[in-house]
Design a protein around this motif. Structure first.
Motif, PDB file in Angstrom:
ATOM      1  N   ASN A 195      38.895  38.613  43.223  1.00  0.00           N
ATOM      2  CA  ASN A 195      37.831  39.607  43.348  1.00  0.00           C
ATOM      3  C   ASN A 195      36.793  39.179  44.375  1.00  0.00           C
ATOM      4  N   SER A 218      42.653  40.876  48.044  1.00  0.00           N
ATOM      5  CA  SER A 218      41.258  40.918  47.607  1.00  0.00           C
ATOM      6  C   SER A 218      40.958  42.297  47.042  1.00  0.00           C
ATOM      7  N   ILE A 225      41.221  41.090  35.635  1.00  0.00           N
ATOM      8  CA  ILE A 225      40.855  41.299  37.035  1.00  0.00           C
ATOM      9  C   ILE A 225      40.793  42.800  37.298  1.00  0.00           C
ATOM     10  N   GLY A 255      37.833  42.860  45.206  1.00  0.00           N
ATOM     11  CA  GLY A 255      36.450  42.863  44.732  1.00  0.00           C
ATOM     12  C   GLY A 255      35.457  42.564  45.823  1.00  0.00           C
TER      13      GLY A 255
END
Length: 318
Positions: A246, A285, A12, A287
């Motif tokens: 993401n 979050s 990630i 992304g």
């Protein structure tokens, strides 16, 4: 049809994770660093959370990026670990610009692990800093009795003698371009079950150690003896976790994602969210992948449930 593929949490982008552990004192710190900051939401369902800066994740506060989330042992004493995380970030020029200094925005939650190991040694600034160094050096995301999960236990209604070891669990998946990871420290009052078959994996053991008593059944038995039940429930607990994605969600949506993730706690832990727990879930979050919040919330709960199972299985083995 898009398939769900298990991945490593290290896949990630924008997330680094590290641990610092004191195996003698049975406590530790786990830190999640967000290089470009993260949009963060939170869900607090337990009655006794030990936390720092969680209001930063509320949709009612300023929409500033969060630079790190810290999970630790030590109960409220362990909140000192964030001081080391802030120092580490400040040294690297990371933080919210105030005009006079860059102030790193760091959220933290702690478990109560003072009943195992040494209660006079708790995570401090040095341990928080060390966890950041581990993250920067490419911490591999181990599960079990490591980091904040070093002193995690479950099934403590009747005291530590009948409890079982648990730990920290990690699970990550990818669906198309969407990635979702969960990190959880399972330190619950209740029993932990496998949601696939309902089998108890860890929890309150029977007096002779041959099986499980069932925490709910023991609570019902004690209900006629309120003083006994109140004393038993005072054994402090907490399950704390983070889901990282993401997906391109707003801060308000991340709060919804955190609340949907709580379904995993209900599927795996019984009872859960009691006044003797400080259950908390952060959702971050990192992304810009377009995604549906309903799909992402359902996936987050599935991923968190897998992480809970891993936390207990790996902790029991160590």
């Amino acid at each position: 049809m898009k398939t769900v593929k298990e991945i490593s949490i290290t896949e990630i982008e924008g997330l680094r994770m590290g641990h610092a552990s004191d195996q003698e004192a049975r406590t530790g710190v786990t830190v999640l660093l967000f290089g470009e900051g993260a949009r963060v939401g939170v869900d607090v369902s337990g009655g006794g959370p030990a936390s720092r800066e969680t209001p930063l994740a509320s949709p009612l506060t300023a929409d500033n990026p969060i630079h790190a989330i810290v999970l630790s042992g030590g109960s409220a004493f362990g909140l000192a670990a964030s001081d080391g995380v802030m120092r580490y970030l400040e040294e690297r020029g990371t933080g919210f610009e105030t005009g006079y200094a860059r102030v790193p925005l760091v959220c933290q939650s702690c478990i109560y692990d003072l009943g195992i190991g040494r209660s006079d040694i708790r995570p401090d600034a040095a341990m928080g800093y060390a966890a950041c160094v581990d993250a920067e050096s490419g911490g591999k995301g181990e599960c079990g009795s490591v980091g904040a999960g070093t002193g995690a236990t479950v099934g403590k209604l009747c005291g530590m003698a009948r409890s079982m070891k648990a730990g920290l669990g990690i699970h990550a998946v990818e669906v198309g371009g969407l990635k979702m990871a969960a990190v959880v420290v399972v330190n619950a009052l209740g029993d932990v079950t496998d949601p696939k078959n309902g089998q108890i994996l860890a929890g309150l053991r029977s007096e002779d150690g041959s099986g499980f008593s069932g925490t709910c059944q023991e609570i019902y038995r004690m209900s006629c003896q309120r003083e006994e039940l109140a004393a038993a429930a005072a054994n402090t607990n907490t399950t704390i976790g983070v889901v990282v994605t993401n997906a391109a969600f707003t801060k308000a949506q991340m709060n919804k994602l955190a609340s949907m993730t709580r379904c995993a706690y209900a599927r795996c832990i019984n009872p859960v969210g009691t006044m003797a727990d400080g259950d908390t879930i952060y959702a971050a979050s990192v992304g810009e992948i377009p995604a549906d919040i309903n799909m992402a919330g359902a996936l987050a709960a599935e991923v968190m449930a897998e992480a809970i199972v891993k936390a207990v299985r790996s902790g029991c083995e160590q």
